[in-house]
Motif scaffolding. Structure first.
Motif, PDB file in Angstrom:
ATOM      1  N   VAL A  59      38.881  54.282  37.808  1.00 39.71           N
ATOM      2  CA  VAL A  59      38.871  53.847  36.331  1.00 39.71           C
ATOM      3  C   VAL A  59      37.589  52.780  36.165  1.00 39.71           C
ATOM      4  O   VAL A  59      37.240  52.320  35.107  1.00 39.71           O
ATOM      5  CB  VAL A  59      40.229  53.359  35.843  1.00 39.71           C
ATOM      6  N   ALA A  60      37.364  52.268  37.487  1.00 40.61           N
ATOM      7  CA  ALA A  60      36.191  51.233  37.309  1.00 40.61           C
ATOM      8  C   ALA A  60      35.754  51.371  38.948  1.00 40.61           C
ATOM      9  O   ALA A  60      36.004  52.074  39.687  1.00 40.61           O
ATOM     10  CB  ALA A  60      36.696  49.778  37.193  1.00 40.61           C
ATOM     11  N   PRO A  61      34.529  50.656  38.903  1.00 42.46           N
ATOM     12  CA  PRO A  61      33.590  50.937  40.007  1.00 42.46           C
ATOM     13  C   PRO A  61      34.412  50.762  41.459  1.00 42.46           C
ATOM     14  O   PRO A  61      34.157  51.374  42.267  1.00 42.46           O
ATOM     15  CB  PRO A  61      32.574  49.921  39.946  1.00 42.46           C
ATOM     16  N   LEU A  62      35.264  49.747  41.107  1.00 42.74           N
ATOM     17  CA  LEU A  62      35.912  49.368  42.532  1.00 42.74           C
ATOM     18  C   LEU A  62      37.720  49.511  42.263  1.00 42.74           C
ATOM     19  O   LEU A  62      38.161  48.574  43.010  1.00 42.74           O
ATOM     20  CB  LEU A  62      35.490  47.938  42.985  1.00 42.74           C
ATOM     21  N   ARG A  63      37.818  50.143  41.389  1.00 39.37           N
ATOM     22  CA  ARG A  63      39.509  50.092  41.192  1.00 39.37           C
ATOM     23  C   ARG A  63      39.664  51.645  40.863  1.00 39.37           C
ATOM     24  O   ARG A  63      39.299  52.393  40.274  1.00 39.37           O
ATOM     25  CB  ARG A  63      39.806  49.592  39.747  1.00 39.37           C
ATOM     26  N   THR A  64      40.657  52.185  41.691  1.00 38.65           N
ATOM     27  CA  THR A  64      41.553  53.508  41.892  1.00 38.65           C
ATOM     28  C   THR A  64      42.803  53.277  41.442  1.00 38.65           C
ATOM     29  O   THR A  64      43.376  52.609  42.163  1.00 38.65           O
ATOM     30  CB  THR A  64      40.980  54.303  42.847  1.00 38.65           C
TER      31      THR A  64
END
Length: 120
Positions: free
Chosen positions: A101-106
């Motif tokens: 959902v974000a470059p460094l967030r799953t």
């Protein structure tokens, strides 16, 4: 906010077929994998099938050779074709997905569940 929207399920006689579908709603970057789990009354939730972004599939031992999971990457949809259904396949089936959902967030997401009932 991402949600998983499930469709399909219902009541079928033993030996019959059903198809489940699941797709995420909302905004996200990518989907790592999608899959289906199920939980029967009094039992633990178990893996039915899952498929990764590169198409690798895994199946639960009890459904292998009867169920097929597929993914429509253009529609971000995962489908579960269930054939030769047995009464012991009766359970609530849950869609599951790991979604970036974000470059460094799953995040790990679950659908609300859909009932599959197989009569003998």
């Amino acid at each position: 906010q991402v949600q998983l929207v499930e469709s399909g399920g219902g009541l079928v006689q033993a030996g019959g077929s059903l198809r489940l579908s699941c797709a995420p709603s909302g905004t996200f970057y990518s989907i790592n994998y999608m899959g289906w789990y199920r939980q029967a009354p009094g039992k633990q939730r178990e893996l039915v099938a899952r498929i990764t972004s590169d198409g690798t599939t895994n199946y639960g031992h009890s459904v292998k050779d009867r169920f097929t999971i597929s993914r429509d990457t253009a529609k971000n949809t995962v489908n579960l074709q269930m054939n030769s259904l047995k009464p012991e396949d009766t359970a609530v089936y849950y869609c599951n997905a790991w979604i970036r959902v974000a470059p460094l967030r799953t995040n790990d997401y679950w659908g609300q569940g859909t009932q599959v009932t197989v009569s003998s």
